[in-house]
Design a protein around this motif. Structure first.
Motif, mmCIF file in Angstrom:
data_model
loop_
_atom_site.group_PDB
_atom_site.id
_atom_site.type_symbol
_atom_site.label_atom_id
_atom_site.label_comp_id
_atom_site.label_asym_id
_atom_site.label_seq_id
_atom_site.Cartn_x
_atom_site.Cartn_y
_atom_site.Cartn_z
ATOM 1 N N ASN A 35 -14.697 -9.641 -85.228
ATOM 2 C CA ASN A 35 -16.180 -9.286 -84.850
ATOM 3 C C ASN A 35 -16.481 -10.107 -83.767
ATOM 4 N N LEU A 36 -15.440 -10.528 -82.763
ATOM 5 C CA LEU A 36 -15.880 -11.184 -81.701
ATOM 6 C C LEU A 36 -16.673 -10.376 -80.772
ATOM 7 N N LYS A 37 -17.573 -11.015 -80.256
ATOM 8 C CA LYS A 37 -18.758 -10.224 -79.242
ATOM 9 C C LYS A 37 -18.151 -10.133 -77.889
ATOM 10 N N ASN A 38 -18.826 -9.355 -77.294
ATOM 11 C CA ASN A 38 -18.485 -9.162 -75.742
ATOM 12 C C ASN A 38 -19.751 -8.810 -75.053
ATOM 13 N N HIS A 39 -20.194 -10.058 -74.409
ATOM 14 C CA HIS A 39 -21.467 -9.980 -73.974
ATOM 15 C C HIS A 39 -21.149 -9.696 -72.354
ATOM 16 N N GLN A 40 -20.311 -8.759 -72.116
ATOM 17 C CA GLN A 40 -20.037 -8.751 -70.555
ATOM 18 C C GLN A 40 -21.225 -8.921 -69.431
ATOM 19 N N GLY A 41 -20.954 -9.870 -68.586
ATOM 20 C CA GLY A 41 -22.165 -10.031 -67.521
ATOM 21 C C GLY A 41 -23.066 -11.069 -67.909
ATOM 22 N N LEU A 42 -23.029 -11.207 -69.383
ATOM 23 C CA LEU A 42 -24.035 -12.456 -69.671
ATOM 24 C C LEU A 42 -23.635 -13.820 -69.793
ATOM 25 N N PHE A 43 -24.545 -14.829 -69.620
ATOM 26 C CA PHE A 43 -24.190 -16.125 -69.541
ATOM 27 C C PHE A 43 -24.925 -16.883 -70.210
ATOM 28 N N GLY A 44 -24.433 -18.111 -70.669
ATOM 29 C CA GLY A 44 -25.301 -18.998 -71.272
ATOM 30 C C GLY A 44 -25.047 -20.426 -70.557
ATOM 31 N N ALA A 45 -26.207 -21.370 -70.348
ATOM 32 C CA ALA A 45 -25.974 -22.369 -69.378
ATOM 33 C C ALA A 45 -25.656 -23.885 -70.176
ATOM 34 N N LEU A 46 -24.748 -24.401 -69.728
ATOM 35 C CA LEU A 46 -24.371 -25.719 -70.428
ATOM 36 C C LEU A 46 -25.004 -26.768 -69.539
ATOM 37 N N VAL A 47 -26.055 -27.528 -70.051
ATOM 38 C CA VAL A 47 -26.489 -28.539 -68.785
ATOM 39 C C VAL A 47 -26.357 -29.973 -69.285
ATOM 40 N N PHE A 48 -25.648 -30.552 -69.010
ATOM 41 C CA PHE A 48 -25.199 -31.958 -69.534
ATOM 42 C C PHE A 48 -25.754 -33.000 -68.671
ATOM 43 N N PHE A 49 -26.859 -33.607 -68.828
ATOM 44 C CA PHE A 49 -27.297 -34.589 -67.950
ATOM 45 C C PHE A 49 -26.760 -36.134 -68.311
ATOM 46 N N GLU A 50 -26.136 -36.050 -69.491
ATOM 47 C CA GLU A 50 -25.314 -37.473 -70.139
ATOM 48 C C GLU A 50 -24.111 -36.941 -70.446
ATOM 49 N N ALA A 51 -23.369 -37.915 -70.370
ATOM 50 C CA ALA A 51 -21.735 -37.813 -70.634
ATOM 51 C C ALA A 51 -21.494 -37.197 -72.070
ATOM 52 N N LEU A 91 -33.680 -27.866 -64.559
ATOM 53 C CA LEU A 91 -33.743 -26.881 -65.690
ATOM 54 C C LEU A 91 -34.568 -25.562 -65.515
ATOM 55 N N LEU A 92 -35.871 -25.848 -64.810
ATOM 56 C CA LEU A 92 -36.500 -24.715 -64.465
ATOM 57 C C LEU A 92 -35.783 -23.660 -63.532
ATOM 58 N N ASN A 93 -35.126 -24.383 -62.703
ATOM 59 C CA ASN A 93 -34.271 -23.557 -61.695
ATOM 60 C C ASN A 93 -33.166 -22.735 -62.383
ATOM 61 N N ILE A 94 -32.558 -23.515 -63.035
ATOM 62 C CA ILE A 94 -31.352 -22.782 -64.036
ATOM 63 C C ILE A 94 -31.843 -21.791 -64.985
ATOM 64 N N ALA A 95 -33.066 -22.202 -65.211
ATOM 65 C CA ALA A 95 -33.501 -20.801 -66.196
ATOM 66 C C ALA A 95 -34.164 -19.665 -65.463
ATOM 67 N N ALA A 96 -34.310 -19.759 -63.983
ATOM 68 C CA ALA A 96 -34.738 -18.728 -63.199
ATOM 69 C C ALA A 96 -33.568 -17.890 -62.684
ATOM 70 N N MET A 97 -32.320 -18.277 -62.979
ATOM 71 C CA MET A 97 -31.211 -17.596 -62.828
ATOM 72 C C MET A 97 -30.790 -16.739 -64.153
ATOM 73 N N GLY A 98 -31.423 -16.880 -65.130
ATOM 74 C CA GLY A 98 -31.397 -15.548 -66.102
ATOM 75 C C GLY A 98 -30.277 -16.005 -67.239
ATOM 76 N N PRO A 99 -30.112 -17.228 -67.699
ATOM 77 C CA PRO A 99 -29.059 -17.265 -68.799
ATOM 78 C C PRO A 99 -29.817 -16.809 -70.050
ATOM 79 N N GLN A 100 -28.999 -16.413 -71.060
ATOM 80 C CA GLN A 100 -29.393 -15.940 -72.452
ATOM 81 C C GLN A 100 -30.016 -17.124 -73.161
ATOM 82 N N PHE A 101 -29.495 -18.266 -72.659
ATOM 83 C CA PHE A 101 -29.986 -19.481 -73.606
ATOM 84 C C PHE A 101 -29.315 -20.604 -72.466
ATOM 85 N N ILE A 102 -30.042 -21.913 -72.799
ATOM 86 C CA ILE A 102 -29.558 -22.964 -72.352
ATOM 87 C C ILE A 102 -29.167 -23.998 -73.205
ATOM 88 N N VAL A 103 -28.042 -24.758 -73.341
ATOM 89 C CA VAL A 103 -27.673 -25.835 -73.973
ATOM 90 C C VAL A 103 -27.866 -27.204 -73.280
#
Ligand code: CP
Length: 305
Positions: A35-51, A91-103
């Protein structure tokens, strides 16, 4: 506005939600490539401001398993944060790029609830200042559940169990997430550490003596001593003697007790070098649980919505 479908604090969801989440992890563990998903073309953003090592890479592994491309921003280096752009604008700029979600991993200086009100996609908290580290608390309880559950969909295994958290409670987002999650799942929490590591007016029992705490609990979690906040080396040496997990202190923990640490570990301070060889040590099992619980969370909140 994405506050409702974001995951910022463990208090947002109830026992049924977590029961369902753990059932998904059971399925993922038993059938890792089904049941692995294939969300071809869709992306999630990983934003780590700390280590981060564990949270960042396990979220990335979880995204890939769930079929989302991980779009990453790690720390300041190479980004316009170096030129003084604010965390919020980033974060607001990354959101404007259209990820499905932001971590997001960030400090107390950013208000993730406020950001969630300004963007349309969910935010998943990957460690937010002292506010909380909800997926860490979830991977801890998933690890404990693996040892305590009687049947595969059991959520009642937490009732009556006792978790001791040892160390720098004052600065710990992991501890604060457990204080809340314990009330939802039904386990008890107590803390142990030097006086200056324990907040005033804490709402859970405090053990001054480590051996007493270890003989009380079913699982014992050592927290990283945050060197960046505690400079005194003499204190660190005496810390290991009084509050470190070593062969002598761990005699007080029951034979079926669990030894946990969210990582990263300061060897020789929270843990003596031999603790990894103790059969009760679940540190790497916690990391495995981290991928599962983050994948299950993405599946439940994002893929299946
Ligand atoms: N436990 C934890 O959050 O580890 P990292 O800081 O490496 O992500």
């Amino acid at each position: 506005m994405s506050l409702d479908n974001s995951f910022l604090n463990v208090s947002q969801f109830n026992l049924d939600f977590y029961s369902d989440l753990f059932s998904i992890t059971d399925h993922l563990r038993q059938h890792p490539f089904q049941n692995l998903k294939n969300h071809q073309g869709l992306f999630g953003a990983l934003v780590f401001f700390e280590a981060s090592t564990r949270t960042r890479m396990s979220f990335e592994a979880a995204l890939v398993q769930e079929g989302f491309y991980p779009l990453k921003l790690d720390s300041k280096m190479g980004s316009s944060l170096e030129k003084g752009e604010t965390f919020e604008d980033t974060l607001l700029n990354i959101a404007a790029m259209g990820p499905q979600f932001i971590v997001v991993r960030c400090g107390d200086d950013l208000d993730l609830e406020l950001i969630a009100e300004k963007i349309s996609m969910p935010i998943l908290n990957a460690g937010w200042g002292r506010v909380g580290h909800p997926t860490q608390a979830l991977l801890d309880v998933l690890t404990m559940r693996n040892h305590w559950k009687k049947n595969s969909d059991s959520i009642s295994c937490f009732k009556g169990k006792k978790l001791l958290i040892v160390g720098d409670i004052t600065h710990s987002r992991v501890a604060s997430s457990h204080f809340t999650l314990a009330k939802i799942l039904g386990y008890e929490v107590a803390v142990c550490g030097p006086d200056h590591f324990i907040p005033e007016n804490i709402s859970v029992p405090v053990f001054k003596n480590l051996e007493e705490g270890l003989s009380w609990c079913d699982a014992a979690m050592a927290l990283r001593v945050q060197h960046e906040r505690h400079q005194n080396l003499y204190e660190m040496n005496s810390y290991h003697e009084l509050f470190g997990f070593h062969e002598e202190s761990l005699k007080a923990l029951k034979s079926e007790g669990l030894i946990l640490h969210p990582g990263p570990i300061n060897h020789g301070i929270e843990f003596s070098p031999k603790i990894f060889k103790d059969s009760r040590c679940c540190v790497f099992e916690q990391v495995q649980s981290g991928v599962l619980v983050r994948q299950a969370l993405i599946r439940k909140l994002i893929s299946n919505k």
